[in-house]
Enzyme design. Structure first.
Site, PDB file in Angstrom:
ATOM      1  CB  SER A  21      -0.891   0.020   1.245  1.00  0.00           C
ATOM      2  OG  SER A  21      -1.812  -1.037   1.197  1.00  0.00           O
ATOM      3  NE  ARG A  39      -2.526   4.693   0.296  1.00  0.00           N
ATOM      4  CZ  ARG A  39      -3.104   3.522  -0.002  1.00  0.00           C
ATOM      5  NH1 ARG A  39      -2.390   2.526  -0.501  1.00  0.00           N
ATOM      6  NH2 ARG A  39      -4.402   3.351   0.177  1.00  0.00           N
ATOM      7  CG  ASP A  68      -5.546  -7.119   1.930  1.00  0.00           C
ATOM      8  OD1 ASP A  68      -6.648  -7.236   1.358  1.00  0.00           O
ATOM      9  OD2 ASP A  68      -4.784  -6.161   1.727  1.00  0.00           O
ATOM     10  NE  ARG A  91      -3.337  -9.624   0.443  1.00  0.00           N
ATOM     11  CZ  ARG A  91      -2.137  -9.040   0.510  1.00  0.00           C
ATOM     12  NH1 ARG A  91      -1.081  -9.715   0.929  1.00  0.00           N
ATOM     13  NH2 ARG A  91      -1.987  -7.783   0.148  1.00  0.00           N
TER      14      ARG A  91
HETATM   15  C1  S3P Z   1      -5.584  -1.313  -0.120  1.00  0.00           C
HETATM   16  C2  S3P Z   1      -6.853  -1.324   0.383  1.00  0.00           C
HETATM   17  C3  S3P Z   1      -7.635  -2.552   0.587  1.00  0.00           C
HETATM   18  C4  S3P Z   1      -6.762  -3.809   0.513  1.00  0.00           C
HETATM   19  C5  S3P Z   1      -5.780  -3.754  -0.607  1.00  0.00           C
HETATM   20  C6  S3P Z   1      -4.864  -2.554  -0.456  1.00  0.00           C
HETATM   21  C7  S3P Z   1      -4.912  -0.015  -0.290  1.00  0.00           C
HETATM   22  O1  S3P Z   1      -8.626  -2.630  -0.417  1.00  0.00           O
HETATM   23  O2  S3P Z   1      -7.571  -4.960   0.382  1.00  0.00           O
HETATM   24  O3  S3P Z   1      -4.983  -4.922  -0.650  1.00  0.00           O
HETATM   25  O4  S3P Z   1      -3.672   0.002  -0.467  1.00  0.00           O
HETATM   26  O5  S3P Z   1      -5.595   1.017  -0.228  1.00  0.00           O
HETATM   27  P1  S3P Z   1     -10.068  -1.897  -0.257  1.00  0.00           P
HETATM   28  O6  S3P Z   1      -9.856  -0.449  -0.288  1.00  0.00           O
HETATM   29  O7  S3P Z   1     -10.858  -2.398  -1.428  1.00  0.00           O
HETATM   30  O8  S3P Z   1     -10.578  -2.404   1.057  1.00  0.00           O
END
Ligand code: S3P
Length: 445
Positions: free
Chosen positions: A28, A32, A325, A401
């Site tokens: 994540s 970003r 996740d 996963r």
């Molecule tokens: C993420 C948000 C989550 C997560 C994904 C990564 C992110 O998804 O499941 O692996 O980096 O913002 P959702 O926003 O659909 O919950």
């Protein structure tokens, strides 16, 4: 980018897993860092970036939007074009398997006056995009996609965007982040309200890049206010290691007799740490050593040891967003605990890289575990330590996963577990096999 032919992989029962597991950077935060680096003016330097396919695809996309993205030694260097400075890509943007990549990119580009066409692999092309294109339409962007709001999709950005106030209808950091990234190039204040807190890396990183962003708790939920058109200043970012990747060696150590594994330097942002809280409630021998703060994120070293006395628990639905996740691998631990683990309020699991409740329930049943499920809940009947029969081949549905969860299951099962395709693991954890083998696990395939 789509991967090649399916590569099956088998995990037989393992001897003790021991040693240190250096898992890759947070997925994540890596996405970003590349996107915000591209929207700052000047040179952002990133160490510890996850070099998984999902993130590499986002890096390629930022190049297509006009930023320079290159690896120099161990550092990824992004030379950004500034807020409002993204350029029209010359070709379709292929986000491969990554929902985070495509949804964040759609947000970032939605307030630029050009059209972009997005696509991805079969998994991503089946996932809902209206959850981001609905709020992006409020800025003035227009989406033209396949039926059901699916990719491939062209998003015509708003040349003259207006700021937006949006309450997210589902708990989703991707939706929240798409709106905030769009708000960067809209005049005035963009506000996102979320009923349940989801991962807050975008808020933390926007503040780090110098955006004016405020977060308040109210009776509507968390209210995030971003002032548009900031000058973002380039940053030096050390990406912490990914708790969602740490989950696999940690959970493997808990279920394999004799194991003792240290997983150093893991991001423990409270919006991500729900799995570890749940494991401790189950009776896992899991400790946090050397807690500290790095790059605006809390981190610690995790130590996990074989835990034969774990019990099933009811996971509070309010915790779901902080471990969304991790339910697949939690269900593997639950299968090795005594009693039933109940997971409610998890409808979002059905729209991840695959329907994760269905994929895990089907595979666990084939391994001799009783699982019951409904639209937004599932329950796993534990078989106690080393009680999972295994001996099955399970379908991974292009979902990294699911593949890693069943390989962990095999390490602790009575008979080997085979996944039909381990290829997708490269999206988030390219060194998974080597890392687990260095701890003492073995795989065939
Ligand atoms: C993420 C948000 C989550 C997560 C994904 C990564 C992110 O998804 O499941 O692996 O980096 O913002 P959702 O926003 O659909 O919950």
């Amino acid at each position: 980018m789509s991967h090649g032919p399916a590569t099956p992989l088998t995990a037989p029962a393992s001897g003790p897993l021991t040693g240190e597991a250096h898992v890759p950077g947070d997925k994540s935060i890596s996405h970003r860092a590349l996107i915000l680096g591209a929207m700052a003016v000047g040179e952002t330097r990133i160490t510890g970036l996850l070099e998984g396919q999902d993130v590499l695809d986002t890096g390629a996309a930022m190049r297509a939007f006009g930023a320079q993205v290159a690896k120099e030694g161990d550092t990824w260097v992004v030379r950004g074009v500034g807020v409002g400075g993204l350029m029209e890509p010359a070709d379709v943007i292929d986000c491969g398997n990554s929902g985070t990549g495509v949804r964040l990119l759609m947000g970032a580009a939605a307030t630029h006056g050009f059209a972009v066409t997005y696509t991805g692999d079969a998994s991503l092309r089946s996932r809902p995009m209206a959850r981001v294109t609905d709020p992006l339409a409020l800025f003035g962007a227009q989406a033209h996609g396949r039926s059901g709001g699916r990719l491939p999709m062209t998003l015509v950005g708003a040349a003259d965007p207006v700021p937006v106030r949006y309450a997210t209808p589902v708990p989703s950091a991707q939706v929240k982040s798409a709106v905030l990234l769009a708000g960067l190039n809209a005049p005035g204040e963009t506000v996102v309200v979320e009923r349940e807190a989801t991962r807050d890396h975008s808020e933390r990183m926007l503040a780090g890049f110098g955006a004016e962003i405020g977060v308040e708790d109210s009776n509507e939920g968390r209210v995030i206010t971003l002032v548009g058109r900031p000058d973002l200043s380039p940053q030096t970012i050390a990406v912490p290691r990914d708790p969602s990747s740490a989950a696999f060696p940690v959970c493997a150590a808990l279920i394999v007799p004799g194991s003792d594994v240290l997983v150093p330097n893991i991001g423990l942002n409270p919006t991500r740490a729900g799995l570890f809280e749940t494991l401790v409630e189950m009776g896992a021998d899991l400790t946090y050593e050397n807690p500290r703060e790095e790059g605006g994120e809390p981190v610690a070293d995790l130590r996990a040891r074989f835990s034969p006395d774990m019990k099933g628990v009811e996971v509070p639905p309010a915790r779901a967003a902080s471990m969304i996740d991790e339910y697949p691998v939690l269900s593997v631990v639950a299968a090795n605990a005594a009693g039933t683990t109940v997971m409610r309020g998890v409808a979002e699991l059905r729209v991840k890289e695959c329907d994760r409740i269905d994929a895990m329930a089907t595979g666990l049943r084939a391994c001799g575990v009783e699982v019951r499920d409904g639209a937004d809940w599932w329950e796993v009947d534990g078989r106690g330590p080393c009680g999972v029969a295994g001996g099955a081949t399970v379908a991974t549905h292009l979902d990294h996963r699911i593949a890693m969860s069943f390989l962990v299951a095999g390490l602790g099962a009575q008979s080997p577990v085979t996944v039909d395709d381990a290829g997708p693991i490269a999206t988030s954890f390219p060194i998974f096999r080597a890392l687990m083998e260095a701890l003492g696990g073995t795989f065939r395939g």
